[in-house]
Design a protein around this motif. Sequence first.
Motif, PDB file in Angstrom:
ATOM      1  N   UNK A   3      27.999  41.850  35.728  1.00 21.62           N
ATOM      2  CA  UNK A   3      27.547  40.918  36.432  1.00 21.62           C
ATOM      3  C   UNK A   3      26.901  39.239  35.494  1.00 21.62           C
ATOM      4  N   UNK A   4      26.708  39.637  34.709  1.00 21.68           N
ATOM      5  CA  UNK A   4      26.188  37.509  33.689  1.00 21.68           C
ATOM      6  C   UNK A   4      27.863  37.164  33.920  1.00 21.68           C
ATOM      7  N   UNK A   5      28.885  37.990  33.149  1.00 20.52           N
ATOM      8  CA  UNK A   5      29.972  37.151  34.462  1.00 20.52           C
ATOM      9  C   UNK A   5      30.169  37.323  35.620  1.00 20.52           C
ATOM     10  N   UNK A   6      30.114  37.592  36.234  1.00 17.31           N
ATOM     11  CA  UNK A   6      30.708  37.777  37.727  1.00 17.31           C
ATOM     12  C   UNK A   6      29.565  36.106  38.531  1.00 17.31           C
ATOM     13  N   UNK A   7      28.831  36.684  37.217  1.00 17.88           N
ATOM     14  CA  UNK A   7      27.422  34.473  37.657  1.00 17.88           C
ATOM     15  C   UNK A   7      28.259  33.478  36.943  1.00 17.88           C
ATOM     16  N   UNK A   8      28.640  33.623  35.723  1.00 15.86           N
ATOM     17  CA  UNK A   8      28.592  32.337  35.254  1.00 15.86           C
ATOM     18  C   UNK A   8      30.848  31.900  35.881  1.00 15.86           C
ATOM     19  N   UNK A   9      31.238  33.025  35.977  1.00 12.82           N
ATOM     20  CA  UNK A   9      32.227  33.032  37.003  1.00 12.82           C
ATOM     21  C   UNK A   9      32.102  32.178  38.109  1.00 12.82           C
ATOM     22  N   UNK A  10      30.819  32.223  38.994  1.00 10.79           N
ATOM     23  CA  UNK A  10      30.582  31.999  39.904  1.00 10.79           C
ATOM     24  C   UNK A  10      30.150  30.782  40.019  1.00 10.79           C
ATOM     25  N   UNK A  11      29.884  30.186  38.832  1.00  8.13           N
ATOM     26  CA  UNK A  11      28.353  29.470  39.108  1.00  8.13           C
ATOM     27  C   UNK A  11      29.805  28.726  38.142  1.00  8.13           C
ATOM     28  N   UNK A  12      30.610  28.360  37.315  1.00  2.00           N
ATOM     29  CA  UNK A  12      31.492  27.998  37.225  1.00  2.00           C
ATOM     30  C   UNK A  12      32.861  27.070  38.487  1.00  2.00           C
ATOM     31  N   UNK A  13      32.985  28.014  38.811  1.00  5.01           N
ATOM     32  CA  UNK A  13      34.256  27.776  40.215  1.00  5.01           C
ATOM     33  C   UNK A  13      33.572  26.879  41.405  1.00  5.01           C
ATOM     34  N   UNK A  14      31.705  26.859  41.404  1.00  4.93           N
ATOM     35  CA  UNK A  14      30.920  26.167  41.841  1.00  4.93           C
ATOM     36  C   UNK A  14      31.079  24.258  41.457  1.00  4.93           C
ATOM     37  N   UNK A  15      31.068  24.203  40.209  1.00  2.48           N
ATOM     38  CA  UNK A  15      30.599  23.755  39.751  1.00  2.48           C
ATOM     39  C   UNK A  15      32.629  22.311  39.675  1.00  2.48           C
ATOM     40  N   UNK A  16      33.301  23.311  39.414  1.00  2.00           N
ATOM     41  CA  UNK A  16      34.798  22.742  39.229  1.00  2.00           C
ATOM     42  C   UNK A  16      35.166  22.067  40.996  1.00  2.00           C
ATOM     43  N   UNK A  17      34.659  22.797  41.978  1.00  4.88           N
ATOM     44  CA  UNK A  17      34.804  22.042  43.867  1.00  4.88           C
ATOM     45  C   UNK A  17      33.907  21.411  43.716  1.00  4.88           C
ATOM     46  N   UNK A  18      32.759  20.881  42.804  1.00  2.75           N
ATOM     47  CA  UNK A  18      31.554  20.315  42.570  1.00  2.75           C
ATOM     48  C   UNK A  18      30.555  20.092  43.981  1.00  2.75           C
ATOM     49  N   UNK A  19      30.123  21.894  43.750  1.00  2.00           N
ATOM     50  CA  UNK A  19      29.778  22.448  45.116  1.00  2.00           C
ATOM     51  C   UNK A  19      28.322  22.608  44.295  1.00  2.00           C
TER      52      UNK A  19
END
Length: 142
Positions: free
Chosen positions: A121-137
């Motif tokens: 769950x923690x890794x999934x959250x980190x991945x989601x946050x990293x994806x948002x950052x990559x997309x400027x969101x």
Amino acid sequence: MTNSPKPFEPHESGALLHGTKADLEVGDLLVPGHRMNYDAGRNANHVYVTETLDAATWGAEMAVGEGRGRIYLVEPTGPVEDDPNVTDKRLPGNPTRSYRTREPVRIVGEITDWVGHSPEQIQAMRDTLADLARRGLDVIYD
């Protein structure tokens, strides 16, 4: 406590909670103007609190910095408002019971027996946050 926290379920104490990695003592004040828990490059204009152990656990787990995550029971010294970062479009109606304040928040206790989310769950959250950052969101309305 042996189970991970349940989303949207208020903590049994009825208190407001704050998750972080900061090592604080009862009586200490959390005040706006310090580095954000999630973005070491920005200062926060608010202190963020929640009524749910789940949201506080995410705060403790996702906070930047060294050390273990901590969850504090807190009392605001002024008014609180819904946290628009989770209540506007993401989770209408504020089911996470997340709030913020521009006033200091006093530490009144610490929850020491909390159980965190699974590593997956923690890794999934980190991945989601990293994806948002990559997309400027990764916008934080502070």
